[in-house]
Design a protein around this motif. Structure first.
Motif, PDB file in Angstrom:
ATOM      1  N   SER A   1      -9.302  15.283  10.693  1.00 40.60           N
ATOM      2  CA  SER A   1     -10.516  15.985  11.101  1.00 40.60           C
ATOM      3  C   SER A   1     -11.125  15.296  12.328  1.00 40.60           C
ATOM      4  CB  SER A   1     -11.523  15.985   9.944  1.00 40.60           C
ATOM      5  OG  SER A   1     -11.903  14.653   9.628  1.00 40.60           O
ATOM      6  N   PRO A   2     -11.996  15.993  13.062  1.00 37.43           N
ATOM      7  CA  PRO A   2     -12.661  15.350  14.218  1.00 37.43           C
ATOM      8  C   PRO A   2     -13.456  14.111  13.817  1.00 37.43           C
ATOM      9  CG  PRO A   2     -12.943  17.731  14.292  1.00 37.43           C
ATOM     10  CD  PRO A   2     -12.329  17.425  12.973  1.00 37.43           C
ATOM     11  N   GLU A   3     -14.078  14.125  12.654  1.00 41.32           N
ATOM     12  CA  GLU A   3     -14.816  12.950  12.208  1.00 41.32           C
ATOM     13  C   GLU A   3     -13.900  11.748  12.051  1.00 41.32           C
ATOM     14  OE1 GLU A   3     -14.842  15.848  10.780  1.00 41.32           O
ATOM     15  OE2 GLU A   3     -16.883  16.643  11.107  1.00 41.32           O
ATOM     16  N   THR A   4     -12.710  11.968  11.490  1.00 44.25           N
ATOM     17  CA  THR A   4     -11.770  10.862  11.309  1.00 44.25           C
ATOM     18  C   THR A   4     -11.269  10.354  12.647  1.00 44.25           C
ATOM     19  OG1 THR A   4     -11.078  11.782   9.182  1.00 44.25           O
ATOM     20  CG2 THR A   4      -9.606  10.206  10.197  1.00 44.25           C
ATOM     21  N   ILE A   5     -11.051  11.258  13.635  1.00 46.10           N
ATOM     22  CA  ILE A   5     -10.607  10.838  14.976  1.00 46.10           C
ATOM     23  C   ILE A   5     -11.655   9.933  15.619  1.00 46.10           C
ATOM     24  CG2 ILE A   5     -10.041  11.651  17.284  1.00 46.10           C
ATOM     25  CD1 ILE A   5      -7.839  12.125  15.277  1.00 46.10           C
ATOM     26  N   MET A   6     -12.924  10.339  15.557  1.00 43.37           N
ATOM     27  CA  MET A   6     -13.987   9.514  16.132  1.00 43.37           C
ATOM     28  C   MET A   6     -14.101   8.180  15.409  1.00 43.37           C
ATOM     29  SD  MET A   6     -15.072  11.218  18.666  1.00 43.37           S
ATOM     30  CE  MET A   6     -16.448  10.127  19.041  1.00 43.37           C
ATOM     31  N   LYS A   7     -13.959   8.194  14.093  1.00 40.07           N
ATOM     32  CA  LYS A   7     -14.015   6.957  13.324  1.00 40.07           C
ATOM     33  C   LYS A   7     -12.854   6.039  13.687  1.00 40.07           C
ATOM     34  CE  LYS A   7     -14.133   5.364   8.515  1.00 40.07           C
ATOM     35  NZ  LYS A   7     -14.115   5.800   7.097  1.00 40.07           N
ATOM     36  N   ALA A   8     -11.646   6.600  13.860  1.00 43.16           N
ATOM     37  CA  ALA A   8     -10.488   5.796  14.216  1.00 43.16           C
ATOM     38  C   ALA A   8     -10.639   5.181  15.597  1.00 43.16           C
ATOM     39  CB  ALA A   8      -9.233   6.671  14.149  1.00 43.16           C
TER      40      ALA A   8
ATOM     41  N   GLU B   1     -11.616   7.803  -7.049  1.00 40.00           N
ATOM     42  CA  GLU B   1     -11.835   8.804  -6.016  1.00 40.00           C
ATOM     43  C   GLU B   1     -13.265   8.773  -5.502  1.00 40.00           C
ATOM     44  OE1 GLU B   1     -11.263  13.638  -5.366  1.00 40.00           O
ATOM     45  OE2 GLU B   1     -10.852  12.691  -7.307  1.00 40.00           O
ATOM     46  N   LYS B   2     -14.214   8.602  -6.407  1.00 41.14           N
ATOM     47  CA  LYS B   2     -15.618   8.521  -5.962  1.00 41.14           C
ATOM     48  C   LYS B   2     -15.843   7.270  -5.121  1.00 41.14           C
ATOM     49  CE  LYS B   2     -17.609  11.144  -9.787  1.00 41.14           C
ATOM     50  NZ  LYS B   2     -18.529  11.131 -10.954  1.00 41.14           N
ATOM     51  N   GLY B   3     -15.167   6.158  -5.472  1.00 41.71           N
ATOM     52  CA  GLY B   3     -15.305   4.953  -4.656  1.00 41.71           C
ATOM     53  C   GLY B   3     -14.699   5.120  -3.278  1.00 41.71           C
ATOM     54  N   LEU B   4     -13.570   5.824  -3.167  1.00 42.40           N
ATOM     55  CA  LEU B   4     -12.950   6.040  -1.860  1.00 42.40           C
ATOM     56  C   LEU B   4     -13.806   6.927  -0.979  1.00 42.40           C
ATOM     57  CD1 LEU B   4      -9.224   6.564  -2.902  1.00 42.40           C
ATOM     58  CD2 LEU B   4     -10.211   4.543  -1.818  1.00 42.40           C
ATOM     59  N   GLN B   5     -14.529   7.850  -1.594  1.00 39.00           N
ATOM     60  CA  GLN B   5     -15.366   8.750  -0.809  1.00 39.00           C
ATOM     61  C   GLN B   5     -16.524   8.034  -0.126  1.00 39.00           C
ATOM     62  OE1 GLN B   5     -16.583  11.809  -3.532  1.00 39.00           O
ATOM     63  NE2 GLN B   5     -14.565  12.843  -3.521  1.00 39.00           N
ATOM     64  N   ASN B   6     -16.808   6.786  -0.527  1.00 39.93           N
ATOM     65  CA  ASN B   6     -17.896   6.037   0.096  1.00 39.93           C
ATOM     66  C   ASN B   6     -17.542   5.591   1.509  1.00 39.93           C
ATOM     67  OD1 ASN B   6     -19.513   6.283  -2.200  1.00 39.93           O
ATOM     68  ND2 ASN B   6     -18.671   4.411  -3.117  1.00 39.93           N
ATOM     69  N   PHE B   7     -16.243   5.394   1.816  1.00 35.07           N
ATOM     70  CA  PHE B   7     -15.864   4.927   3.158  1.00 35.07           C
ATOM     71  C   PHE B   7     -14.676   5.689   3.745  1.00 35.07           C
ATOM     72  CE2 PHE B   7     -13.451   2.576   0.082  1.00 35.07           C
ATOM     73  CZ  PHE B   7     -12.202   2.448   0.631  1.00 35.07           C
ATOM     74  N   LEU B   8     -14.178   6.710   3.053  1.00 38.08           N
ATOM     75  CA  LEU B   8     -13.088   7.522   3.573  1.00 38.08           C
ATOM     76  C   LEU B   8     -13.474   8.994   3.526  1.00 38.08           C
ATOM     77  CD1 LEU B   8      -9.920   5.910   1.905  1.00 38.08           C
ATOM     78  CD2 LEU B   8     -10.780   5.521   4.230  1.00 38.08           C
ATOM     79  N   TYR B   9     -12.964   9.752   4.523  1.00 39.36           N
ATOM     80  CA  TYR B   9     -13.168  11.192   4.526  1.00 39.36           C
ATOM     81  C   TYR B   9     -12.117  11.865   3.622  1.00 39.36           C
ATOM     82  CZ  TYR B   9     -16.264  10.337   8.488  1.00 39.36           C
ATOM     83  OH  TYR B   9     -17.270   9.884   9.280  1.00 39.36           O
ATOM     84  N   GLU B  10     -12.309  13.149   3.416  1.00 37.53           N
ATOM     85  CA  GLU B  10     -11.404  13.877   2.537  1.00 37.53           C
ATOM     86  C   GLU B  10      -9.967  13.871   3.059  1.00 37.53           C
ATOM     87  OE1 GLU B  10     -11.854  15.153  -0.386  1.00 37.53           O
ATOM     88  OE2 GLU B  10     -14.008  14.720  -0.526  1.00 37.53           O
TER      89      GLU B  10
END
Length: 290
Positions: free
Chosen positions: A205-212, A178-187
């Motif tokens: 989330s808006p952050e994920t939309i912008m990232k996508a 989980e800590k490794g996923l948090q390095n490049f993925l949002y919650e």
């Protein structure tokens, strides 16, 4: 008028004697017949006079409607002038007392298989002492079963300890993952990993939309869809279109980064500069514009 039904008794009401009819209860009637020393079946007209009842069988205060003495509800006649009866007279009510079971000794030794306890006869104390010593010796089969039980309990405790250690290791590995996923993925992307493929329950989330949007511009339509096919947590193209502030799609030679810098809320195809739109984009674009 009728007289007394008792043998050797001629009393009647004509001489001032009070008569009492036989009770209707079959149990009490049987007691009266037995005490009369007569083998007969009383009729509704059969009577016994007052001389056959002790004074204790009468009520002390209550009187009959005619003013005479009144028998108690459980009164039994016991005074009769006859010879030895064929069987003893009944003076009290029958009380059946159940036999008490023999006391059983509950405290037995673990290896004791003696099922009888008895009082030794004179001269047999030594023999009984030898038998008692043999009975108190531990049973081989019981000792074997006890040993097997202890082994099973130890084996169960060892398995429980091993399972607890394995669970700790799994929790530690999951925490590191989980800590490794948090390095490049949002919650929200981490939560989407536990949902079914292309689940509509995912909330982005808006952050994920912008990232996508940036990833789609970088890898193109086919690359973006391939990432979603292999399980990478990204929203669909329709979700990206619906989350835009202005739902306008354009075909231009400008890159996605250049359009994003303008801040117009426009989104272009990230294919070649010729502006060719992919098959999936064209179908979803038509559905959005319609």
């Amino acid at each position: 008028m009728g007289g007394c039904s008792a043998p050797n008794c001629s009393n009647s009401t004509s001489i001032g004697k009070q008569l009492f009819r036989f009770p209707k209860d079959p149990v009490r009637k049987k007691k009266w017949v037995v005490n009369c020393r007569r083998d007969f079946e009383p009729t509704p007209h059969s009577r016994l006079c007052q001389d056959h009842f002790e004074q204790s069988q009468f009520e002390e205060i209550a009187r009959s409607p005619a003013g005479g003495k009144k028998l108690k509800p459980n009164a039994i006649p016991t005074l009769f002038n006859v010879g030895d009866p064929p069987y003893p007279a009944v003076t009290t009510s029958y009380i059946l007392i159940p036999l008490k079971p023999e006391p059983v000794e509950k405290e037995l030794n673990f290896g004791d298989h003696g099922y009888a306890r008895r009082t030794p006869l004179p001269g047999m104390e030594e023999e009984d002492a030898d038998r008692t010593a043999e009975d108190q010796q531990p049973c081989t089969q019981c000792q074997l079963l006890k040993k097997q039980l202890e082994q099973e309990m130890q084996h169960t405790a060892r398995l429980q300890k091993e399972q607890a250690e394995e669970m700790k290791k799994r929790l530690y590995r999951l925490d590191r993952i989980e800590k490794g996923l948090q390095n490049f993925l949002y919650e929200d992307q981490i939560r989407a990993l536990s949902l079914t493929k292309r689940s509509r329950r995912a909330v982005w989330s808006p952050e994920t939309i912008m990232k996508a949007r940036k990833i789609r511009c970088a890898v193109g339509t086919k690359g973006y869809e391939y990432l979603r096919e292999i399980g990478y947590p990204l929203p669909s193209y329709r979700t990206l279109c619906n989350r835009l502030e202005t739902k306008i799609m354009v075909t231009t030679d400008m890159s996605c980064e250049e359009l994003a810098e303008l801040g117009l809320g426009l989104m272009a195809s990230c294919d070649s500069p010729t502006g060719v739109v992919g098959d999936n984009d064209e179908e979803e674009l038509i559905s959005v514009l319609s």
